[in-house]
Design a protein around this motif. Structure first.
Motif, PDB file in Angstrom:
ATOM      1  N   ALA A  74      19.625 -48.699  71.393  1.00  0.00           N
ATOM      2  CA  ALA A  74      19.581 -47.931  70.146  1.00  0.00           C
ATOM      3  C   ALA A  74      18.731 -48.629  69.105  1.00  0.00           C
ATOM      4  CB  ALA A  74      20.990 -47.715  69.609  1.00  0.00           C
ATOM      5  N   GLY A  75      18.260 -47.841  68.156  1.00  0.00           N
ATOM      6  CA  GLY A  75      17.480 -48.384  67.056  1.00  0.00           C
ATOM      7  C   GLY A  75      18.363 -48.952  65.945  1.00  0.00           C
ATOM      8  N   VAL A  76      17.697 -49.375  64.892  1.00  0.00           N
ATOM      9  CA  VAL A  76      18.406 -50.012  63.785  1.00  0.00           C
ATOM     10  C   VAL A  76      19.373 -49.041  63.114  1.00  0.00           C
ATOM     11  CG1 VAL A  76      18.103 -51.060  61.505  1.00  0.00           C
ATOM     12  CG2 VAL A  76      16.565 -51.678  63.372  1.00  0.00           C
ATOM     13  N   GLU A  77      18.964 -47.795  62.939  1.00  0.00           N
ATOM     14  CA  GLU A  77      19.801 -46.839  62.209  1.00  0.00           C
ATOM     15  C   GLU A  77      21.105 -46.579  62.938  1.00  0.00           C
ATOM     16  OE1 GLU A  77      19.414 -42.359  60.239  1.00  0.00           O
ATOM     17  OE2 GLU A  77      17.741 -43.270  61.307  1.00  0.00           O
ATOM     18  N   MET A  78      21.053 -46.388  64.261  1.00  0.00           N
ATOM     19  CA  MET A  78      22.275 -46.147  65.011  1.00  0.00           C
ATOM     20  C   MET A  78      23.157 -47.384  65.047  1.00  0.00           C
ATOM     21  SD  MET A  78      22.795 -44.717  68.906  1.00  0.00           S
ATOM     22  CE  MET A  78      21.954 -43.179  68.568  1.00  0.00           C
ATOM     23  N   GLN A  79      22.567 -48.576  65.108  1.00  0.00           N
ATOM     24  CA  GLN A  79      23.351 -49.811  65.105  1.00  0.00           C
ATOM     25  C   GLN A  79      24.142 -49.962  63.792  1.00  0.00           C
ATOM     26  OE1 GLN A  79      23.830 -52.366  67.194  1.00  0.00           O
ATOM     27  NE2 GLN A  79      22.465 -51.935  68.907  1.00  0.00           N
ATOM     28  N   LEU A  80      23.462 -49.731  62.679  1.00  0.00           N
ATOM     29  CA  LEU A  80      24.143 -49.833  61.392  1.00  0.00           C
ATOM     30  C   LEU A  80      25.245 -48.783  61.256  1.00  0.00           C
ATOM     31  CD1 LEU A  80      21.062 -50.382  59.041  1.00  0.00           C
ATOM     32  CD2 LEU A  80      22.689 -52.094  59.817  1.00  0.00           C
ATOM     33  N   THR A  81      24.976 -47.566  61.748  1.00  0.00           N
ATOM     34  CA  THR A  81      25.982 -46.505  61.691  1.00  0.00           C
ATOM     35  C   THR A  81      27.181 -46.843  62.558  1.00  0.00           C
ATOM     36  OG1 THR A  81      24.182 -44.903  61.382  1.00  0.00           O
ATOM     37  CG2 THR A  81      26.340 -44.034  61.967  1.00  0.00           C
ATOM     38  N   ALA A  82      26.958 -47.448  63.702  1.00  0.00           N
ATOM     39  CA  ALA A  82      28.052 -47.825  64.592  1.00  0.00           C
ATOM     40  C   ALA A  82      28.925 -48.908  63.964  1.00  0.00           C
ATOM     41  CB  ALA A  82      27.499 -48.297  65.939  1.00  0.00           C
ATOM     42  N   ALA A  83      28.306 -49.883  63.293  1.00  0.00           N
ATOM     43  CA  ALA A  83      29.082 -50.939  62.639  1.00  0.00           C
ATOM     44  C   ALA A  83      29.997 -50.355  61.570  1.00  0.00           C
ATOM     45  CB  ALA A  83      28.139 -51.974  62.036  1.00  0.00           C
ATOM     46  N   ASN A 124      26.999 -57.160  70.134  1.00  0.00           N
ATOM     47  CA  ASN A 124      25.909 -56.829  69.221  1.00  0.00           C
ATOM     48  C   ASN A 124      25.764 -57.818  68.067  1.00  0.00           C
ATOM     49  OD1 ASN A 124      24.900 -53.913  70.047  1.00  0.00           O
ATOM     50  ND2 ASN A 124      27.135 -53.903  70.226  1.00  0.00           N
ATOM     51  N   LEU A 125      26.546 -58.903  68.068  1.00  0.00           N
ATOM     52  CA  LEU A 125      26.458 -59.883  66.979  1.00  0.00           C
ATOM     53  C   LEU A 125      25.100 -60.565  66.922  1.00  0.00           C
ATOM     54  CD1 LEU A 125      29.881 -61.757  66.840  1.00  0.00           C
ATOM     55  CD2 LEU A 125      28.792 -60.462  65.025  1.00  0.00           C
ATOM     56  N   GLU A 126      24.493 -60.790  68.070  1.00  0.00           N
ATOM     57  CA  GLU A 126      23.238 -61.543  68.135  1.00  0.00           C
ATOM     58  C   GLU A 126      22.032 -60.620  68.231  1.00  0.00           C
ATOM     59  OE1 GLU A 126      23.302 -64.581  71.074  1.00  0.00           O
ATOM     60  OE2 GLU A 126      25.387 -65.085  70.719  1.00  0.00           O
ATOM     61  N   HIS A 127      22.086 -59.518  67.516  1.00  0.00           N
ATOM     62  CA  HIS A 127      20.955 -58.587  67.496  1.00  0.00           C
ATOM     63  C   HIS A 127      19.753 -59.268  66.857  1.00  0.00           C
ATOM     64  CE1 HIS A 127      18.665 -54.885  66.687  1.00  0.00           C
ATOM     65  NE2 HIS A 127      19.405 -54.345  67.655  1.00  0.00           N
ATOM     66  N   ARG A 128      18.600 -58.903  67.357  1.00  0.00           N
ATOM     67  CA  ARG A 128      17.390 -59.566  66.847  1.00  0.00           C
ATOM     68  C   ARG A 128      17.105 -59.219  65.392  1.00  0.00           C
ATOM     69  NH1 ARG A 128      16.048 -55.564  70.419  1.00  0.00           N
ATOM     70  NH2 ARG A 128      14.838 -53.812  69.598  1.00  0.00           N
ATOM     71  N   ASP A 129      17.566 -58.084  64.931  1.00  0.00           N
ATOM     72  CA  ASP A 129      17.401 -57.720  63.522  1.00  0.00           C
ATOM     73  C   ASP A 129      18.499 -58.380  62.694  1.00  0.00           C
ATOM     74  OD1 ASP A 129      18.068 -55.668  61.151  1.00  0.00           O
ATOM     75  OD2 ASP A 129      15.945 -55.531  61.653  1.00  0.00           O
ATOM     76  N   ALA A 130      18.125 -59.115  61.636  1.00  0.00           N
ATOM     77  CA  ALA A 130      19.099 -59.847  60.830  1.00  0.00           C
ATOM     78  C   ALA A 130      20.057 -58.900  60.110  1.00  0.00           C
ATOM     79  CB  ALA A 130      18.368 -60.723  59.810  1.00  0.00           C
ATOM     80  N   GLY A 131      19.574 -57.749  59.654  1.00  0.00           N
ATOM     81  CA  GLY A 131      20.436 -56.796  58.971  1.00  0.00           C
ATOM     82  C   GLY A 131      21.504 -56.230  59.890  1.00  0.00           C
ATOM     83  N   VAL A 132      21.116 -55.892  61.109  1.00  0.00           N
ATOM     84  CA  VAL A 132      22.082 -55.373  62.081  1.00  0.00           C
ATOM     85  C   VAL A 132      23.099 -56.456  62.441  1.00  0.00           C
ATOM     86  CG1 VAL A 132      22.336 -54.492  64.424  1.00  0.00           C
ATOM     87  CG2 VAL A 132      20.458 -53.694  62.998  1.00  0.00           C
ATOM     88  N   SER A 133      22.640 -57.688  62.639  1.00  0.00           N
ATOM     89  CA  SER A 133      23.545 -58.789  62.975  1.00  0.00           C
ATOM     90  C   SER A 133      24.568 -59.017  61.864  1.00  0.00           C
ATOM     91  CB  SER A 133      22.738 -60.058  63.231  1.00  0.00           C
ATOM     92  OG  SER A 133      23.586 -61.145  63.511  1.00  0.00           O
ATOM     93  N   ASN A 134      24.124 -59.001  60.629  1.00  0.00           N
ATOM     94  CA  ASN A 134      25.052 -59.186  59.507  1.00  0.00           C
ATOM     95  C   ASN A 134      26.051 -58.033  59.403  1.00  0.00           C
ATOM     96  OD1 ASN A 134      23.984 -61.652  58.647  1.00  0.00           O
ATOM     97  ND2 ASN A 134      22.394 -60.649  57.429  1.00  0.00           N
ATOM     98  N   ALA A 135      25.604 -56.814  59.712  1.00  0.00           N
ATOM     99  CA  ALA A 135      26.512 -55.667  59.659  1.00  0.00           C
ATOM    100  C   ALA A 135      27.629 -55.815  60.690  1.00  0.00           C
ATOM    101  CB  ALA A 135      25.736 -54.375  59.894  1.00  0.00           C
ATOM    102  N   TRP A 136      27.278 -56.183  61.904  1.00  0.00           N
ATOM    103  CA  TRP A 136      28.304 -56.394  62.934  1.00  0.00           C
ATOM    104  C   TRP A 136      29.187 -57.595  62.593  1.00  0.00           C
ATOM    105  CZ3 TRP A 136      29.738 -52.779  66.013  1.00  0.00           C
ATOM    106  CH2 TRP A 136      28.830 -51.825  66.470  1.00  0.00           C
ATOM    107  N   LEU A 137      28.618 -58.617  61.960  1.00  0.00           N
ATOM    108  CA  LEU A 137      29.415 -59.779  61.568  1.00  0.00           C
ATOM    109  C   LEU A 137      30.463 -59.399  60.524  1.00  0.00           C
ATOM    110  CD1 LEU A 137      29.960 -62.833  61.626  1.00  0.00           C
ATOM    111  CD2 LEU A 137      28.179 -63.096  59.892  1.00  0.00           C
ATOM    112  N   GLU A 138      30.098 -58.586  59.541  1.00  0.00           N
ATOM    113  CA  GLU A 138      31.064 -58.139  58.544  1.00  0.00           C
ATOM    114  C   GLU A 138      32.197 -57.340  59.189  1.00  0.00           C
ATOM    115  OE1 GLU A 138      31.238 -58.859  55.368  1.00  0.00           O
ATOM    116  OE2 GLU A 138      29.449 -60.127  55.482  1.00  0.00           O
ATOM    117  N   THR A 139      31.848 -56.515  60.174  1.00  0.00           N
ATOM    118  CA  THR A 139      32.882 -55.768  60.877  1.00  0.00           C
ATOM    119  C   THR A 139      33.800 -56.715  61.640  1.00  0.00           C
ATOM    120  OG1 THR A 139      31.373 -53.893  61.101  1.00  0.00           O
ATOM    121  CG2 THR A 139      33.285 -53.935  62.540  1.00  0.00           C
TER     122      THR A 139
END
Length: 859
Positions: A104-113, A141-156
């Motif tokens: 999935a792309g960045v948008e779906m990753q952020l929505t999933a978190a 998904n914690l170690e996603h290459r995109d820093a924004g996605v990684s931080n979103a999953w970390l907060e969750t």
């Protein structure tokens, strides 16, 4: 068949945690090329879904063969599916989401978190089921290459850790964490490990933290990357709270000391802030031997070589000074105070001499940093008052307070306005010293400063006028003439601006003025202004705020003439105004009247003017009145207000028979059902409100009595002044006649016996005269006939009055006797004729006594 893009309404109620999702959606809309032609048949076919599919089947289909935007829609609506059918969603939809997220792309990753966090917060499933189904997807998904996605999953994940049991945390999170924190892992993996360890320290026992987490903490504090060292340094505060005071002293403090000397400025900054936050966990020896030298070095480096710590130092200086207060020597105390003063004026004046840190051509970034430093000093000002003791405020800190309140930058003055109330509370009896600064901030050119000050304006004004034991009436009276023009200026500036919320807030806070200034000052400076705002302002919340404040002013007005004038203006200019908007505001004002005044007051002045609006030509006015009718009826007291109840019933009948507007008629019929309750039951239902109404009515009667007492006092003062003038003239005449009489006696009757008798008579006349003066010196309230308990006292009273002579007797009007009841046993009142007869008889007796005395003396 019909095309579906979003199969259900998107719910981003939890997207406030990750606000950038909406920003990304807006960016995709902006960057999307504009298609002027319709979609092709092939595109329509790809976006078409069978109508007969259930929500679960449609979600599985869209995740399997749909477009990315359709898959994102399914992920966003995962909480809705979990509420509707959790078992089928976990069995069929969640595995598909897990497969899709790998590519999935960045948008779906952020929505999933966001969706996973929403499912946790809504508790759609048990925590055991959640950890079994969702936790593995989050960890993958914690170690996603995109820093924004990684931080979103970390907060969750951090939110999930808060709810997970300890055994699950140890097996599912702590054990994999050991391998993820190794130096061989990626930078992103080690940063994530630092934050997870800080969270785990607040959930696990101290023994587990010491055995399994502390070795990883020491390793990450010595990491080769400064980002990792900075991140781990900020987590040491949570580690210290988890392991306790003893281990903090032996393990955490040495690490902080080493990190405070790190080559990276961000690492040193993190170490300094962690030290300040952990001050309470260190004993006096650690503070004096370890913490204080580090703080002193930070203060010295901040001006010499390390300006990156300057902003943080200014922000934490108040907490630092009070935390180290017990170990300061007088010299160190003075040094830190001077350091604060220097920071408070940083950037405002050019220092003389050559200094590498004071650049002659200051850049814009340096100016912004200096503004932020002074803002932090303003934030810490209450803490510095505690540091120097409020008694020393005028000597030590008043000059800095003056500079910060007059700072050229709005953020600094804004912060001072916010903390002004705290400063006033700390100063207590010395609050009058900052009165000029209050006036300055009230007249500030920035409405942001005024808005910040208005938040606690009633409390500040209360302290200014009544605060402190040593603040006498003179200081209060001196403060008011400056405050009133400042308050009126502030309101006018807010009225002419576009920030109507500030104006509304200001008008609401001005309702405190009856407790601060006199009723006349409010009447001439504020009350008519509120009426003008109601009539001329175009913002409804502002008009309502002005109406309520006007009612408060009317409630505490102490002159009946002024109250009647305001009531008449409200009825004529609002209730009978030409604009229907004014008549609507009249109804709003009547609601405030019913809230603040007694029922009898409303019925006396406003009941009938309100009922007159049932014939208003505008339907909105009649509609608003119909909504108010149950509340209007609740003000009636039966049988006292029976005639008003008949008027109310007559108006309702006319509305039912003659109303042509359908909406108004519907509301009238609904209102009739509410009014169908009997008055007695209605009053029993609101027994507590009746008690409150009795208290309001008692206060209103008390205001009237106070007004009458003040008028009577003024009249009596004027009357006593006239009596005193007449008594002084009579005394002068008596002294002349007594001296002439004494001369004639000594000339006509020589000898000691006659002189002795004359002296006795002279003393007797002086005694009678002194009794008459003492009687007149009493307050008029106590010189009435009703104070005479029996006949003898009344006779004594008349004899003392008769000694004053006929001229003084005439100065008492008959009204003073007619208005008071007499006697102890009954309510009998003496008529004016009896009082005249009483005085006439006593005059005749006294005149006879005087003639006999004069004959004896002449003989």
């Amino acid at each position: 068949m019909h095309p579906i893009i979003f199969f259900c309404r998107m719910d981003f109620s939890q997207s406030n945690l990750f606000g950038y999702i909406e920003d990304l959606q807006e960016l995709t809309i902006i960057e999307r090329p504009v298609r002027r032609s319709l979609k092709t048949p092939e595109e329509i076919e790809r976006l078409t879904v069978d109508e007969e599919l259930s929500d679960i089947e449609r979600a599985v289909y869209l995740l399997s063969s749909g477009q990315d935007v359709q898959g994102t829609s399914v992920v966003a609506n995962l909480p809705v599916l979990m509420r509707q059918n959790p078992a089928e969603t976990l069995r069929r939809v969640l595995p598909k989401i897990r497969e899709v997220l790998h590519v999935a792309g960045v948008e779906m990753q952020l929505t999933a978190a966001v969706s996973f966090l929403t499912v946790l917060q809504e508790e759609s499933v048990s925590i055991h089921t959640y950890s079994h189904s969702f936790l593995h997807i989050i960890l993958q998904n914690l170690e996603h290459r995109d820093a924004g996605v990684s931080n979103a999953w970390l907060e969750t994940l951090l939110a999930v850790i808060e709810a997970l049991p300890k055994e699950t945390i140890r097996h599912e999170i702590l054990n994999p964490l050991v391998s993820k924190a190794q130096l061989s892992q990626t930078l992103q993996s080690r940063l994530v490990s630092c934050k997870i360890m800080g969270k785990l320290a607040t959930k696990l026992e101290a023994l587990i933290i010491k055995r399994e987490i502390l070795p990883l903490v020491k390793s990450l504090c010595q990491d080769v990357e400064y980002e990792v060292r900075t991140c781990m340094c900020r987590q040491l505060e949570h580690i210290a709270q988890g392991i306790g005071t003893e281990l903090t002293k032996t393990v955490v403090l040495p690490e902080l000391v080493e990190l405070a000397r790190d080559e990276g400025s961000s690492v040193r900054l993190a170490a300094f802030e962690t030290l300040v936050n952990l001050l309470d966990m260190f004993d006096a020896d650690d503070r004096s031997q370890t913490v204080l030298p580090l703080v002193k070095s930070f203060c010295e480096k901040s001006f010499k070589a390390d300006e990156s710590i300057l902003v943080s130092l200014s922000f934490h200086l108040g907490k630092l000074c009070n935390g180290l207060y017990g170990i300061f020597t007088p010299e160190q105390h003075l040094r830190f105070l001077e350091f604060y003063k220097k920071l408070s004026t940083l950037g405002l004046q050019q220092e003389n001499g050559h200094n590498d840190n004071q650049l002659q051509l200051q850049t814009l970034e340096l100016e912004k940093k200096y503004i932020l430093v002074r803002k932090n000093c303003a934030y810490n000002f209450p803490a510095m008052i505690v540091f120097v003791d409020p008694k020393n405020f005028h000597l030590e800190l008043y000059s800095i307070f003056f500079c910060l309140c007059h700072d050229p930058e709005v953020p600094v003055r804004y912060t001072m306005a916010i903390s002004f109330y705290e400063v006033a509370k700390l100063l207590n009896s010395g609050v009058y010293t900052i009165h000029k600064e209050l006036v300055t901030l009230l007249q500030d050119e920035s409405l942001e400063v005024l808005d910040a000050l208005v938040g606690h304006l009633p409390e500040i004004l209360e302290l200014m006028t009544n605060g402190g034991e040593n603040s006498g009436s003179e200081s209060k009276l001196l403060s008011i003439p400056d405050l009133i023009p400042a308050l009126t200026t502030a309101e006018q500036r807010a009225a002419t601006s576009l920030k109507w919320r500030t104006h509304e807030k200001l008008l609401q806070k001005y309702a405190c003025l009856p407790h601060i200034i006199s009723s006349d000052q409010i009447y001439y400076r504020f009350l008519h202004r509120m009426l003008t705002i109601i009539l001329t302002n175009n913002v409804l919340p502002v008009q309502k705020a002005a109406a309520r404040t006007l009612c408060v002013y009317l409630r505490y007005n102490r002159k009946q003439e002024q109250r009647h004038e305001v009531i008449q203006k409200l009825i004529e200019q609002l209730g009978q105004g030409k604009s229907y908007w004014n008549r609507l505001r009249f109804l709003d004002t009547c609601e405030f009247i019913m809230e603040l005044f007694s029922k009898s007051f409303f019925c006396k002045y406003f009941f009938l003017p309100v009922l007159e609006l049932t014939h208003d030509p505008v339907a909105n006015v009649r509609m608003k009145l119909c909504y108010m009718l149950p509340k209007v009826k609740s003000t009636l007291k039966i049988p006292t207000d029976k005639h008003l109840l008949q008027q109310l019933e007559l108006c309702i009948r006319k509305l039912l028979c003659q109303e042509k507007d359908k909406d108004v008629l519907t509301i009238v019929k609904r209102t009739v059902l509410e009014l169908d309750i009997s008055v007695d039951a209605f009053q029993k239902r609101f027994y507590e409100s009746d008690l409150l109404d009795q208290e309001k009515e008692r206060q209103e009667h008390l205001l009237l009595e106070m007004e009458q007492l003040e008028k009577g006092k003024q009249q009596n003062e004027g009357r006593s002044t006239n009596i005193n003038d007449k008594m002084f003239e009579k005394k002068r005449r008596d002294s002349k006649t007594s001296s002439v009489l004494a001369k004639s006696i000594t000339l006509s009757v020589p000898g000691s016996s006659s002189g002795t008798s004359a002296g006795k008579e002279d003393k007797k006349s002086k005694l009678v005269r002194s009794q008459s003066f003492s009687t007149q010196a009493l307050h008029p309230k106590y010189s009435n006939i009703d104070k005479c308990p029996n006949k003898s006292s009344a006779t004594g009273y008349t004899s003392s009055v008769s000694a004053m002579g006929k001229s003084c007797m005439l100065s008492f009007s008959d009204d003073s006797f007619q208005t008071h009841s007499v006697g102890n046993s009954g309510n009998t009142t003496f008529p004016s004729s009896s009082s005249r007869n009483l005085f006439t008889s006593t005059d005749q007796k006294n005149n006879g006594n005087r003639e006999s005395q004069s004959r004896k003396m002449s003989m």
